[in-house]
Design an enzyme around this catalytic site. Structure first.
Site, PDB file in Angstrom:
ATOM      1  N   HIS A  39      -7.880  -5.277  -0.825  1.00 44.69           N
ATOM      2  CA  HIS A  39      -6.623  -4.591  -0.532  1.00 44.69           C
ATOM      3  C   HIS A  39      -5.665  -5.483   0.249  1.00 44.69           C
ATOM      4  O   HIS A  39      -4.446  -5.297   0.192  1.00 44.69           O
ATOM      5  CB  HIS A  39      -6.908  -3.306   0.255  1.00 44.69           C
ATOM      6  CG  HIS A  39      -5.733  -2.397   0.368  1.00 44.69           C
ATOM      7  ND1 HIS A  39      -5.017  -1.967  -0.730  1.00 44.69           N
ATOM      8  CD2 HIS A  39      -5.135  -1.827   1.449  1.00 44.69           C
ATOM      9  CE1 HIS A  39      -4.035  -1.174  -0.337  1.00 44.69           C
ATOM     10  NE2 HIS A  39      -4.076  -1.085   0.976  1.00 44.69           N
TER      11      HIS A  39
ATOM     12  N   SER B 164       0.847  -1.192   0.000  1.00 37.39           N
ATOM     13  CA  SER B 164       0.000   0.000   0.000  1.00 37.39           C
ATOM     14  C   SER B 164       0.887   1.249   0.000  1.00 37.39           C
ATOM     15  O   SER B 164       1.674   1.437  -0.928  1.00 37.39           O
ATOM     16  CB  SER B 164      -0.946  -0.034   1.205  1.00 37.39           C
ATOM     17  OG  SER B 164      -1.954   0.926   1.081  1.00 37.39           O
TER      18      SER B 164
END
Length: 722
Positions: A697, A582
């Site tokens: 994610h 991320s």
């Protein structure tokens, strides 16, 4: 004279502007009009051609297009074939799957009323089951589990790869829940009402179509909800901008509007704030991450709390609203310092009056990591030099009195479960070499007792942990942990993995990972965790030192740790790898483009990489406070200096990067990794690219997917660094 197309357009532009003159002839009116028309065409052609030249991979932003998925499937096969052939791959996969599927793991509790709830996955429950046991049986160590629903069966029946995203119960009896279910692990989810007595989803119960946002019960027949309500109800970040009150038996579109933010806000949310018998409907408007409004709804009146816009209210207990200050606050001619934890009399605050009490002011080496509450007590998790300490605070005679919990030192403490109806709570303790232990505790008596520990899957006695300091470019001291074998030789030959995050005030604390131990340490690796700026290890100032135009500090901190490892001869560039996900994916993306000389392996997971378009992709606009706005020339001027996608160059000795992302990631767009990989491939650089078709994610939805990802990562690292 030879020109590229944009250069040729510029040449023509100069010609028509008279900068380059072929002769001194006078133009007729018709010729001037023709000249102006051509001038406009050339400008537009130049702009569009330049844009196309700058980004010829926009097609990869179309997540599910046939062309995009063809690229993904091709690269997936190449990468999987290569990495699965590495000798260590199968052993790492099998051991990781054994760990993930272990039935001897900690069953983490979620206490609601007289029951403990738990979501569980193993080899027989691939997508998981939601279950519960009487709390008394759980505390005896002999839970009697009752399965409430089975996601494997639901997925098979519905033809959808469901992923459990959490639940929200009806206080105080908790006989009904709103269950969050996503398709493939995305942040967006549907919400369905579930009856735990009948163990069924209620046919005519509350149902919210797939959307980001959330719901909370106000009472049995009323929800406070933020969602996608239709046209123009989402922000540019893709989050709800309306909060409504929804009555049972009515259509969602007819729900009563309570509050509406602006389209350029990050979003709005609503929930019920409870303090024993008192209940308040609360709306939070996130204009940005440093401009937040808290609105309390009292008898059809909206009262905006007069508190700093960058402050995070943590809890409401005994009529005291708990705030963690992100900047100094002058109240009644007294300054409360940045990073402090304070409280305000809530009912007086609603009247516009501020009665402030200081709870704790951390020192230079400390920060508030988390704040929780039981029925009567406040729990404060304090970080001191990146190690956890837990405190219990009581509000007595208008003062806060704190006592330290006698938890183990030099590790990570996390509150995992508590109840609004008692002072019992659960927390975990771990460090790099100590398997996670779940403790049951009582905040009233300040007692703790170990309840369950993880099975030690690797022999921690063979390893040691050291904490060192490196010196960043501006002289700032950067702490980092090194986990290595006790007999490690400092000859520069150790395969070493450096991990960091460096953003959003998220602290990187010591952690125990059986898969890191078996996959990396037991294969001769050294693990390093760096506490670089941008995180929250030393309070808001540590985070703010890496914001926007100061972002290079974060990267320089990372390089200083890498260089210190090399100087200490723990490793060398040939044997040093880096990993991040991320925002950490951005970190390692910048690292290998700015300092390719330092590393021989890069695991870049769910990354941000195209920093010119990040704010136009999915939730990207919500991160402008962190990185800056690339649409503003002054801000793009500093962003473009590090944007990995824009700083790739030909004929550079980059390490062979391993990009890992997910098609169903609806937070950080998979196009970041796709475009970067495609661009590098076209420039002649070998890369490894794998995109899990589901997983969101987090990258994985099932234990098998997690084991596969683990095997690919560590096989790649061992291949490159040994």
């Amino acid at each position: 004279m030879m020109y590229t197309f944009p250069a040729f357009s510029l040449f023509l532009l100069k010609y028509f502007l008279g900068v380059i003159k072929k002769n001194e002839k006078q133009y007729t009116k018709s010729e001037i009009m023709t000249k102006n028309t051509l001038f406009i065409i050339i400008i537009l052609t130049t702009l569009f051609t330049t844009q196309a030249q700058e980004d010829s991979y926009l097609w990869l932003e179309d997540v599910d297009s046939e062309k995009s998925l063809a690229f993904v499937n091709k690269q997936n096969k190449i990468t999987e074939d290569k990495l699965s052939s590495i000798p260590e791959y199968q052993g790492i996969y099998e051991k990781s799957l054994e760990i993930f599927n272990s039935t001897d793991g900690i069953v983490y509790p979620s206490t609601y009323g007289e029951f403990v709830y738990n979501f569980w996955k193993d080899e027989n429950h691939v997508r998981g089951i939601w279950r519960r046991s009487p709390k008394s049986k759980y505390l005896e160590g002999n839970p009697t589990w009752e399965t409430l629903f089975d996601l494997d069966e639901m997925s098979k029946t519905d033809g959808v790869k469901w992923v459990y995203n959490g639940s929200n119960g009806l206080y105080p009896d908790y006989n009904r829940f709103i269950i969050y279910l996503s398709k493939g692990g995305s942040d967006a989810s549907i919400k369905r009402e579930f009856d735990v007595k009948t163990k069924t989803f209620i046919d005519d119960g509350f149902y919210v179509p797939e959307s980001k946002g959330g719901v909370s019960y106000v009472d049995k027949n009323t929800l406070i909800i933020s969602s996608d309500f239709g046209e123009n109800t989402l922000t540019t970040s893709g989050y709800p901008r309306q909060v409504k009150l929804w009555k049972r038996g009515t259509l969602l579109k007819d729900a009563t509007l309570l509050y509406e933010g602006e389209v350029d806000d990050i979003g709005v949310s609503g929930y019920v704030l409870r303090d024993n018998e008192m209940e308040y409907k609360c709306v939070v408007r996130y204009v940005s991450r440093t401009d937040i409004s808290y609105i309390i709804l009292v008898e059809n009146q909206q009262i905006k709390l007069d508190i700093p816009s960058d402050t995070y209210p943590e809890n409401l207990i005994n009529n005291q609203l708990i705030l963690r200050l992100q900047s100094d606050w002058n109240v009644n001619n007294k300054i409360y310092k940045q990073g402090s934890l304070i409280s305000l009399n809530f009912t007086e605050l609603l009247k516009g009056k501020k009665q402030v009490q200081l709870i704790i002011q951390p020192d230079e080496l400390s920060s508030i990591e988390g704040v929780s509450k039981t029925k009567n007590k406040l729990l404060v998790n304090l970080l001191h030099n990146v190690n956890s300490e837990l405190f219990i605070y009581s509000y007595v005679n208008n003062k806060w009195i704190g006592k330290k919990v006698n938890a183990p030192d030099f590790g990570r403490i996390s509150i995992t479960d508590l109840s609004l109806s008692s002072d019992e709570y659960f927390f975990t303790y771990s460090n790099f070499l100590t398997p996670t232990t779940l403790y049951i505790a009582n905040a009233k008596t300040n007692t703790i007792s170990p309840f369950k520990s993880l099975t030690p899957y690797f022999d921690s006695d063979k390893y040691k942990v050291n904490q060192f300091m490196s010196t960043s470019k501006d002289g700032t001291q950067i702490p980092y942990f090194v986990v290595s074998s006790k007999d490690m030789k400092t000859d520069g030959s150790n395969p070493t993995l450096l991990y960091a995050y460096g953003g959003f005030e998220i602290s990187q604390r010591p952690f125990y990972s059986a898969t890191f131990g078996t996959s990396w340490l037991d294969n001769g690796g050294v693990f390093v965790l760096a506490n670089i700026r941008g995180g929250g290890e030393f309070g808001p100032k540590w985070h703010q030192a890496g914001l926007k135009e100061k972002r290079q500090n974060v990267f320089d901190d990372f390089y200083s740790v890498a260089e210190d490892l090399i100087t200490k001869k723990i490793t060398s560039p040939k044997h040093l790898g880096i990993m991040g996900g991320s925002n950490g994916g951005l970190l390692v993306g910048v690292a290998f483009t700015q300092r390719p000389d330092l590393y021989n392996a890069v695991v870049c997971q769910a990354p941000l990489l195209d920093m010119q378009r990040y704010n136009k992709l999915l939730a990207g606009a919500s991160w402008i406070d962190e990185y800056g706005n690339p649409d503003i020339p002054e801000e793009w001027a500093y962003i473009k200096k590090y944007s990995p996608y824009h700083n790739l160059k030909k004929n550079v000795a980059y390490p062979e990067v391993f990009f890992y992302t997910s098609t169903r990631d609806d937070r950080v767009h998979p196009a970041h990794a796709r475009k970067m990989a495609a661009k590098m491939i076209d420039m002649g650089y070998p890369v490894y690219y794998y995109e899990n078709i589901e997983g969101g994610h987090g990258g994985s939805s099932t234990n098998k997917q997690s084991a596969k990802a683990n095997a690919m990562r560590f096989s790649y690292l061992l291949m490159k660094l040994k």
